[in-house]
Design a protein around this motif. Sequence first.
Motif, PDB file in Angstrom:
ATOM      1  N   ASN A 189      -4.388   4.158  -4.820  1.00  0.00           N
ATOM      2  CA  ASN A 189      -4.048   2.621  -4.419  1.00  0.00           C
ATOM      3  C   ASN A 189      -5.034   1.526  -4.896  1.00  0.00           C
ATOM      4  O   ASN A 189      -4.613   0.666  -5.201  1.00  0.00           O
ATOM      5  N   LEU A 209      -7.916  -3.108   1.101  1.00  0.00           N
ATOM      6  CA  LEU A 209      -7.605  -2.310  -0.183  1.00  0.00           C
ATOM      7  C   LEU A 209      -6.609  -2.785  -1.061  1.00  0.00           C
ATOM      8  O   LEU A 209      -6.900  -2.859  -2.453  1.00  0.00           O
ATOM      9  N   GLU A 254      -5.813  -1.310   4.910  1.00  0.00           N
ATOM     10  CA  GLU A 254      -4.795  -1.545   3.787  1.00  0.00           C
ATOM     11  C   GLU A 254      -4.750  -2.945   3.224  1.00  0.00           C
ATOM     12  O   GLU A 254      -4.610  -2.849   1.901  1.00  0.00           O
ATOM     13  N   TYR A 266       0.834  -1.160  -0.130  1.00  0.00           N
ATOM     14  CA  TYR A 266       0.092  -0.067  -0.176  1.00  0.00           C
ATOM     15  C   TYR A 266       0.955   1.288   0.006  1.00  0.00           C
ATOM     16  O   TYR A 266       1.693   1.366   0.697  1.00  0.00           O
ATOM     17  N   LEU A 279      -6.275   7.102  -1.538  1.00  0.00           N
ATOM     18  CA  LEU A 279      -6.599   5.701  -1.551  1.00  0.00           C
ATOM     19  C   LEU A 279      -7.105   5.404  -2.867  1.00  0.00           C
ATOM     20  O   LEU A 279      -7.247   4.180  -3.193  1.00  0.00           O
ATOM     21  N   MET A 285      -6.445   5.154   8.457  1.00  0.00           N
ATOM     22  CA  MET A 285      -5.975   3.873   7.561  1.00  0.00           C
ATOM     23  C   MET A 285      -5.176   3.067   8.497  1.00  0.00           C
ATOM     24  O   MET A 285      -3.914   3.137   8.906  1.00  0.00           O
TER      25      MET A 285
END
Length: 884
Positions: A578, A700, A697, A569, A575, A692
Amino acid sequence: MESSIFRFILRHSVRQQIVLTLMTLASFPFLYASLDLPKRIVNEAIAGKKLPESFLGFHLDQVSYLFVLCGLFLTLVLVNGAFKYVINTYKGRLGERMLRRLRYELYVRVLRFPLPRFRKMSSGEIIPMITAEVEPLGGFIGDAIAIPVFQGGTLLVYIAFIFIQDPVLGAAAVSLYPFQGWLIPRLQRKVNQLGKQRVRAMRQIADRIGETVSGIQEVHTHNTASWHLADLSHRLGDVYRIRFEIYQRKFFVKFLNNFINQLTPFFFYSIGGYLVIHGQLSFGALVAVLAAYKDLAAPWKELLDWYQQKEDNRIKYEQVVEQFHVPDLLAERLLREEEDVPFKGSLSFRNVGFGEDGGSPILEGVSCDIPLDGHTALIGVGSGRDELAQLAARVLLPSSGQIRLGEHDYAELPESVTGRRAAYVGATPYLFSASLYDNLVYGLRHRPLRENGDDDGEGAEGAEERRKSRMTESVLSGNATDDIQADWIDYAAAGCDGPEDLKARILRVVTMVSLQDDVYGMGLNRTVDPERRPEVAARVLEARDAMRAMMLNNPDLGRLVERFDPDRYTVNATLAENLLFGTPVGPIFQTDALASNPYMLHVLDKVGLTDTILETGHKVAETMVELFAGLPPGHEFFERFSFIGFAELPEYQAILARTAKEGLGALRPEERTRLMTLPFKLIGARHRLGLMTPDLEKKLLQARHLFASDLPADLKHAVAFFDPDAYNAAASIQDNILFGKMVYGQAQVQSKVGRIVADLVDQLHLRDTIVEVGLDHPVGVAGSRLSAAQRQKAALARALLKRPDLLVLSEATSGLDTSSQTKVHSAILGERKGCGLVWVLHRAGLARAFERVIVMKDGRIAEHGRFDELNRPGTLLHELVSAE
């Protein structure tokens, strides 16, 4: 230009108008036959009177004869329709060609306007006249002669037919036409006057709007928006009053015509019925007369409409021509003729004066010689310096006296001489809305020198046919026939052999005027299509590999840039970046669109992130509302966090109030989207809000891989993924080299990384390549995307690139800082050694480097000679130097 629209029409389209007239006249026999045939169908075929024993050699009974006549009637309908189609198409093409010719002639006139004319006439007046005001003329020009001939001829055919059936009915049909012909022109005169007022009023409004656009900064600076709105409202009110009065009068004319037209059927029904009852007129003839009169109204109405259009278009044409009729227009031959007169010896001014109409003279009695192989400085006080410089460059023409170039009158030389052998750069140069490269080579585009070779291969034959067709239309419209797609660049004028040599020359000139670093910066921030420029992409990837090696060998560099890693990440990226692990191409995956994008929502649902993103957005909104409450607009927090603007605060406050009472599940779809948009802007390293988490993460990263693997084929074009071994076409050159994000929180990280990238670029000899890419940078409207200093540098480079015999500069470096001025002055003086140079200096002390100095005072030459000779006590030059 012709003073009336009909003179313009006849001068440029008399042959076509004759063809239209002949086609129109040829249609009348068929039109008459189509009027007479219904009478024969009724009287002969249906009633059975005078039924022929044979027709065209065939024996026909009553039914067969009926169908033959009906077939002939249908044939005549098709023939008349075909005539109308051909005539209307011919009229339309003729009108468009003539409109194109008119606009072209007006534009030529603009090019011929003397420079002072543009101080009296703004672009806000000129542009609407060439575009909008003449637009209706195209349709009218095609109809100008064809309509009265066609509709008038049609009217005469109908009237003749009615008279043949019965003279009394014919007299009834035309009895009111003389009265209408007398009355309508008198009613139209006032409409014409109002039309002129409307045109002038709209032109003033266009001028005001253009002035507002140009001075919008002053409007906001001085809070004068209300005054401008009131001014426009007042002017629009005037236009409303004029237009309403025009409508009233036009509709009264139509009312009167309609009333008169309805009187004629009264005569037909009463008189015609009486004649039929007493056997003096056949029933079929009456039916035919009534049918003819039904059609009779149409051509008469068309003629009346044509008359009103004629008057409207006559006014438009005369109003436009009046504005473009300038007594001191440049001779057209100065734009057209091709000559080559070398600049040798000197420019000799003999009692030259210059002034604008109605104003006091700016220059008076100027007599001097300007050597064309040396450097002359122009300094002084009061007016006249810039005007003298512009006269030397032939930008202005003298009002009195004469300027001689050897045996030639300088004012009579065509621009093919002065535009190539002289160049002028002022303090506020103009750049065209194109790339920087196009602006630099602008001074080399005089005539097409080589045909464009881009049409080779497949489709070349079709392209050649299109080119020929375009050229034919240009000839028929009286337009220029030069091919804009050809190669217009005069490489020889720049001292080059071809495109590659020209690029090298441009790089040298750009460096000479201290513009190289600016263009380098533009190039770093530009994108490159790797398919069109694979060599650039390959060199950038080479720089990326070198940067990766530097980061491995230098841990300090790793603390400045966080590289992209598919399995990590990136905390210094948003975001959204990412999730995409790439750069969006187009609007589909832009950050603000992700929360409503169906595919992105599908990915978030699949990894169980939808509710998390919504909750995170709710927390961001709560934090932002708490932080921003009570802050004034423009506070640094709005820029620092950049999630919510000041104007959006009330909306988010309402959403939070709703969720506090009913929970997140009660949100409306648009409210959910608003909250879910916020987390996509989160940058972990920058926005330290504690949102976060490692688990988030990790999820994600799962969503990242799923997003890429399941991306439908029709969406693959919408994102350019980060690939360590591939060039990212949607990212800038600098981003491709770094292949990562600069780390937030590091002091002066941008300048440090910039120096590292610059050193790397120089080591790899990549700077010139990046500068070439930077030359593609669009400069914006009038160069608005460049600073004032950059515009001056670009204009200097443009002038130097064409290597003029005489270069005239008027405070052309006034926007540069002192250090840049010194470098540029030295470089230009060196470049122009042995060549003509006239420089209006904004500081008298700079004249030391010049061989000759002209000192002016209030429009007259006060002193001239060498600097050392003039710089002594008691001279104006000495006073100016001492004052500095």
